[in-house]
Motif scaffolding. Sequence first.
Motif, PDB file in Angstrom:
ATOM      1  N   ILE A  23       0.839  -1.203   0.000  1.00 53.96           N
ATOM      2  CA  ILE A  23       0.000   0.000   0.000  1.00 53.96           C
ATOM      3  C   ILE A  23       0.872   1.250   0.000  1.00 53.96           C
ATOM      4  CG2 ILE A  23      -1.689   1.323   1.333  1.00 53.96           C
ATOM      5  CD1 ILE A  23      -2.846  -1.335   2.322  1.00 53.96           C
ATOM      6  N   ALA A  24       1.933   1.250   0.816  1.00 55.49           N
ATOM      7  CA  ALA A  24       2.846   2.395   0.855  1.00 55.49           C
ATOM      8  C   ALA A  24       3.510   2.610  -0.494  1.00 55.49           C
ATOM      9  CB  ALA A  24       3.902   2.184   1.935  1.00 55.49           C
ATOM     10  N   THR A  25       3.806   1.532  -1.198  1.00 52.13           N
ATOM     11  CA  THR A  25       4.414   1.636  -2.527  1.00 52.13           C
ATOM     12  C   THR A  25       3.474   2.312  -3.508  1.00 52.13           C
ATOM     13  OG1 THR A  25       5.704  -0.395  -2.146  1.00 52.13           O
ATOM     14  CG2 THR A  25       5.424   0.312  -4.434  1.00 52.13           C
ATOM     15  N   LEU A  26       2.213   1.934  -3.488  1.00 53.63           N
ATOM     16  CA  LEU A  26       1.230   2.514  -4.396  1.00 53.63           C
ATOM     17  C   LEU A  26       0.937   3.972  -4.045  1.00 53.63           C
ATOM     18  CD1 LEU A  26      -1.299  -0.459  -4.756  1.00 53.63           C
ATOM     19  CD2 LEU A  26       0.775   0.023  -6.061  1.00 53.63           C
ATOM     20  N   VAL A  27       0.997   4.307  -2.742  1.00 51.69           N
ATOM     21  CA  VAL A  27       0.757   5.684  -2.323  1.00 51.69           C
ATOM     22  C   VAL A  27       1.894   6.602  -2.758  1.00 51.69           C
ATOM     23  CG1 VAL A  27       0.614   7.206  -0.306  1.00 51.69           C
ATOM     24  CG2 VAL A  27      -0.738   5.111  -0.380  1.00 51.69           C
ATOM     25  N   ASN A  28       3.118   6.164  -2.561  1.00 60.14           N
ATOM     26  CA  ASN A  28       4.279   7.011  -2.816  1.00 60.14           C
ATOM     27  C   ASN A  28       4.756   6.980  -4.260  1.00 60.14           C
ATOM     28  OD1 ASN A  28       5.202   8.071  -0.040  1.00 60.14           O
ATOM     29  ND2 ASN A  28       4.863   5.906   0.349  1.00 60.14           N
ATOM     30  N   HIS A  29       4.288   6.004  -5.029  1.00 61.80           N
ATOM     31  CA  HIS A  29       4.703   5.907  -6.433  1.00 61.80           C
ATOM     32  C   HIS A  29       3.477   5.638  -7.316  1.00 61.80           C
ATOM     33  CE1 HIS A  29       8.979   5.851  -5.345  1.00 61.80           C
ATOM     34  NE2 HIS A  29       8.598   5.122  -4.307  1.00 61.80           N
ATOM     35  N   PRO A  30       2.559   6.613  -7.377  1.00 63.94           N
ATOM     36  CA  PRO A  30       1.350   6.411  -8.194  1.00 63.94           C
ATOM     37  C   PRO A  30       1.715   6.219  -9.664  1.00 63.94           C
ATOM     38  CG  PRO A  30       1.585   8.718  -7.557  1.00 63.94           C
ATOM     39  CD  PRO A  30       2.607   7.961  -6.771  1.00 63.94           C
ATOM     40  N   GLY A  31       1.037   5.258 -10.295  1.00 67.15           N
ATOM     41  CA  GLY A  31       1.326   4.946 -11.689  1.00 67.15           C
ATOM     42  C   GLY A  31       2.419   3.919 -11.857  1.00 67.15           C
ATOM     43  N   ILE A  32       2.899   3.344 -10.767  1.00 67.04           N
ATOM     44  CA  ILE A  32       3.970   2.367 -10.847  1.00 67.04           C
ATOM     45  C   ILE A  32       3.528   1.158 -11.675  1.00 67.04           C
ATOM     46  CG2 ILE A  32       3.298   1.185  -8.705  1.00 67.04           C
ATOM     47  CD1 ILE A  32       6.320   0.803  -8.173  1.00 67.04           C
ATOM     48  N   GLY A  33       4.405   0.679 -12.522  1.00 69.67           N
ATOM     49  CA  GLY A  33       4.080  -0.436 -13.407  1.00 69.67           C
ATOM     50  C   GLY A  33       3.648  -0.006 -14.788  1.00 69.67           C
ATOM     51  N   HIS A  34       3.588   1.325 -15.016  1.00 67.44           N
ATOM     52  CA  HIS A  34       3.156   1.823 -16.317  1.00 67.44           C
ATOM     53  C   HIS A  34       4.188   1.530 -17.385  1.00 67.44           C
ATOM     54  CE1 HIS A  34       1.726   4.423 -19.494  1.00 67.44           C
ATOM     55  NE2 HIS A  34       2.888   5.066 -19.481  1.00 67.44           N
ATOM     56  N   SER A  35       3.711   1.196 -18.557  1.00 62.91           N
ATOM     57  CA  SER A  35       4.582   0.983 -19.706  1.00 62.91           C
ATOM     58  C   SER A  35       3.921   1.577 -20.937  1.00 62.91           C
ATOM     59  CB  SER A  35       4.836  -0.509 -19.940  1.00 62.91           C
ATOM     60  OG  SER A  35       5.573  -0.706 -21.131  1.00 62.91           O
ATOM     61  N   ASP A  36       4.693   2.351 -21.708  1.00 66.18           N
ATOM     62  CA  ASP A  36       4.192   2.915 -22.955  1.00 66.18           C
ATOM     63  C   ASP A  36       4.306   1.842 -24.027  1.00 66.18           C
ATOM     64  OD1 ASP A  36       3.460   4.343 -25.148  1.00 66.18           O
ATOM     65  OD2 ASP A  36       4.803   6.038 -24.784  1.00 66.18           O
ATOM     66  N   THR A  37       3.212   1.114 -24.251  1.00 66.55           N
ATOM     67  CA  THR A  37       3.263  -0.026 -25.167  1.00 66.55           C
ATOM     68  C   THR A  37       3.514   0.386 -26.604  1.00 66.55           C
ATOM     69  OG1 THR A  37       0.837   0.070 -25.392  1.00 66.55           O
ATOM     70  CG2 THR A  37       1.738  -1.409 -23.714  1.00 66.55           C
ATOM     71  N   GLU A  38       3.226   1.639 -26.939  1.00 69.75           N
ATOM     72  CA  GLU A  38       3.425   2.083 -28.315  1.00 69.75           C
ATOM     73  C   GLU A  38       4.891   2.315 -28.633  1.00 69.75           C
ATOM     74  OE1 GLU A  38      -0.844   4.442 -28.847  1.00 69.75           O
ATOM     75  OE2 GLU A  38       1.065   5.509 -28.946  1.00 69.75           O
ATOM     76  N   THR A  39       5.693   2.630 -27.607  1.00 73.10           N
ATOM     77  CA  THR A  39       7.103   2.911 -27.853  1.00 73.10           C
ATOM     78  C   THR A  39       8.018   1.854 -27.267  1.00 73.10           C
ATOM     79  OG1 THR A  39       7.210   4.257 -25.841  1.00 73.10           O
ATOM     80  CG2 THR A  39       6.655   5.390 -27.898  1.00 73.10           C
ATOM     81  N   SER A  40       7.474   0.915 -26.538  1.00 71.22           N
ATOM     82  CA  SER A  40       8.300  -0.105 -25.922  1.00 71.22           C
ATOM     83  C   SER A  40       8.766  -1.117 -26.959  1.00 71.22           C
ATOM     84  CB  SER A  40       7.503  -0.816 -24.817  1.00 71.22           C
ATOM     85  OG  SER A  40       8.276  -1.849 -24.252  1.00 71.22           O
ATOM     86  N   ASP A  41      10.055  -1.491 -26.866  1.00 68.25           N
ATOM     87  CA  ASP A  41      10.609  -2.478 -27.790  1.00 68.25           C
ATOM     88  C   ASP A  41      10.243  -3.904 -27.385  1.00 68.25           C
ATOM     89  OD1 ASP A  41      11.802  -0.461 -29.266  1.00 68.25           O
ATOM     90  OD2 ASP A  41      13.645  -0.505 -28.065  1.00 68.25           O
ATOM     91  N   SER A  42       9.949  -4.100 -26.107  1.00 65.61           N
ATOM     92  CA  SER A  42       9.620  -5.450 -25.647  1.00 65.61           C
ATOM     93  C   SER A  42       8.175  -5.783 -25.973  1.00 65.61           C
ATOM     94  CB  SER A  42       9.862  -5.567 -24.139  1.00 65.61           C
ATOM     95  OG  SER A  42       9.067  -4.644 -23.445  1.00 65.61           O
ATOM     96  N   LYS A  43       7.925  -7.064 -26.222  1.00 65.41           N
ATOM     97  CA  LYS A  43       6.580  -7.505 -26.559  1.00 65.41           C
ATOM     98  C   LYS A  43       5.714  -7.644 -25.318  1.00 65.41           C
ATOM     99  CE  LYS A  43       7.935  -9.972 -30.777  1.00 65.41           C
ATOM    100  NZ  LYS A  43       7.938 -11.272 -31.489  1.00 65.41           N
TER     101      LYS A  43
END
Length: 217
Positions: A23-43
Amino acid sequence: MAKKPTPHPYADRLTFDRIMILIATLVNHPGIGHSDTETSDSKYHDALLEVQSQLQKIAAEFNIEFPENYPATPTIRKDLETLRHYGILDKRMYRFGYYLGTGAMNREELLFAFQAIASQAKYQGNPQARKICEKLTKLLRGLDIELKGQLFYPVREHLNRAIIYTDPVEMLDRQEYRNTLFHKLDIVETAIVRGQAIELYRQDDYYGKGKVGFRRI
């Protein structure tokens, strides 16, 4: 015979610490885990790996000792489902990063957004912005004290004053009350979203172009 109590799955210290740190992780780092799928090289992008890494860092900051490589991503996925069960997370997909409730901004982003709202309330006379600004000023007073008055200080302002009065409260104070579009904001905004025509009436010719009377836009 008395029924044996069923222990809660988060009753032991390790699992309790784990979900609290999540919970503390999500509070202090909102948006964590985001990836720009349009520009990401990984599938494939595993958002939980980023959550896992940050969770372990926060645990270390609080001197909470976790076993090596703990918690595993399947465990974090189970904890996220628990947060959904208790309404801490919404019951929907988080394809663009995890955050709690409406807390999608960190402190720097909140500061920028607050100053934009405050500027709009002050110079555009937007009554809705004024109410939001007043509420945030009360709620964030403690944070402003912590930041030594920097939160509410108008570092950035957009001086763009409306040519007519837009705030009903200001109109009453100045004895310049008149019926404007700002009295019907909900209707106007709904029409804009739905692409509907709006019929306006202009009483005065502010720019000397003869555009007075009714007009559909």
